[in-house]
Design an enzyme around this catalytic site. Structure first.
Site, PDB file in Angstrom:
ATOM      1  N   CYS A  86      99.956 -19.864 -34.744  1.00 21.59           N
ATOM      2  CA  CYS A  86      99.205 -20.042 -33.503  1.00 21.59           C
ATOM      3  C   CYS A  86     100.161 -20.240 -32.332  1.00 21.59           C
ATOM      4  CB  CYS A  86      98.204 -21.190 -33.656  1.00 21.59           C
ATOM      5  SG  CYS A  86      96.916 -21.214 -32.380  1.00 21.59           S
ATOM      6  N   HIS A 195      95.350 -20.294 -39.013  1.00 23.40           N
ATOM      7  CA  HIS A 195      96.017 -21.492 -39.516  1.00 23.40           C
ATOM      8  C   HIS A 195      95.912 -21.626 -41.041  1.00 23.40           C
ATOM      9  CE1 HIS A 195      96.745 -23.703 -35.655  1.00 23.40           C
ATOM     10  NE2 HIS A 195      95.812 -22.866 -35.241  1.00 23.40           N
ATOM     11  N   GLU A 197      97.604 -23.590 -42.860  1.00 16.69           N
ATOM     12  CA  GLU A 197      97.813 -24.992 -43.244  1.00 16.69           C
ATOM     13  C   GLU A 197      96.508 -25.779 -43.283  1.00 16.69           C
ATOM     14  OE1 GLU A 197      98.105 -25.251 -38.724  1.00 16.69           O
ATOM     15  OE2 GLU A 197      98.328 -23.769 -40.317  1.00 16.69           O
TER      16      GLU A 197
END
Length: 223
Positions: A86, A195, A197
């Site tokens: 990002c 994302h 994560e």
């Protein structure tokens, strides 16, 4: 065990999540500070999401000149794996480690949703755990996530297999050719707008599809 550094900039908000993903993926997470010039012997680096330096000027434009980025740019040029997520993707483009730019979403609204992706290139250090063409779901959250480049650059990325991931199920931000992530020519530097994560545990996210970005690197053998 590979040592993976995660950089914290003023305004980073996904750095803790990225370090957790590194640990769950089997790596040793090392916290790096934007104002330092010491990579602390890490094998790879993650630039996390957020709003580095408040996103003043252009997103990532100030971060590009931080002391830590100076040494990361040099290390990336020597082959160190770097993943920008990002805002980290925006920083990589501002640093000219990746081509193109990230601009305001075409609908001018911030988007936050679970997003389907197709892994187009599993030959990078960050995507080797995936099968080529794998379809995954991770989290997407951005206001300036539209990837743009001139036609010649886009054709080169396509022709050289450097489109790492592509949006499925609708383009969320107007990225040209549905591009969600790209790599540099050597393949060691990857930028990804969604994302991974936030998709590493069933309890807190859409599943564990994002974990492959971290297990890929953790399993890598460094000389």
């Amino acid at each position: 065990m590979s040592r993976i550094g995660v950089v914290t900039f003023p305004g980073s908000l996904d750095d803790v999540d990225a370090r957790r993903a590194v640990r769950i993926g089997g790596g040793d997470a090392v916290a790096l500070w934007h104002g330092d010039e010491d990579l602390q012997g890490v094998d790879a680096v993650v630039l996390p999401g957020g709003f580095s330096y408040g996103d003043y000027l252009r997103c990532g434009a100030i971060s590009r000149f931080s002391p830590m980025m100076t040494v990361i740019i040099e290390a990336a040029g020597k082959g160190m794996p770097v993943l920008g997520i990002c805002n980290g993707f925006q920083i990589l483009c501002e640093s000219h480690l990746l081509p193109g730019a990230l601009i305001r979403n075409d609908h001018r609204k911030f988007v936050c949703r679970d997003q389907q992706l197709r892994i187009e290139n599993n030959r990078t250090p960050w995507t080797s755990a995936f099968a080529e063409g794998a379809e995954i779901t991770v989290v997407l959250k951005n206001g300036e996530g539209s990837y743009v480049a001139d036609a010649a650059t886009l054709d080169r990325l396509e022709g050289e297999g450097r489109v790492v991931a592509r949006y499925l199920g609708g383009n969320p931000n107007g990225s040209l050719r549905d591009i969600a992530g790209v790599s540099n020519e050597a393949g060691n530097v990857v930028g990804l707008m969604p994302h991974p994560e936030h998709a590493i545990e069933d309890l807190t996210g859409p599943g564990t599809d994002g974990l492959g970005f971290f297990t890929s690197l953790a399993e890598r053998v460094f000389a």
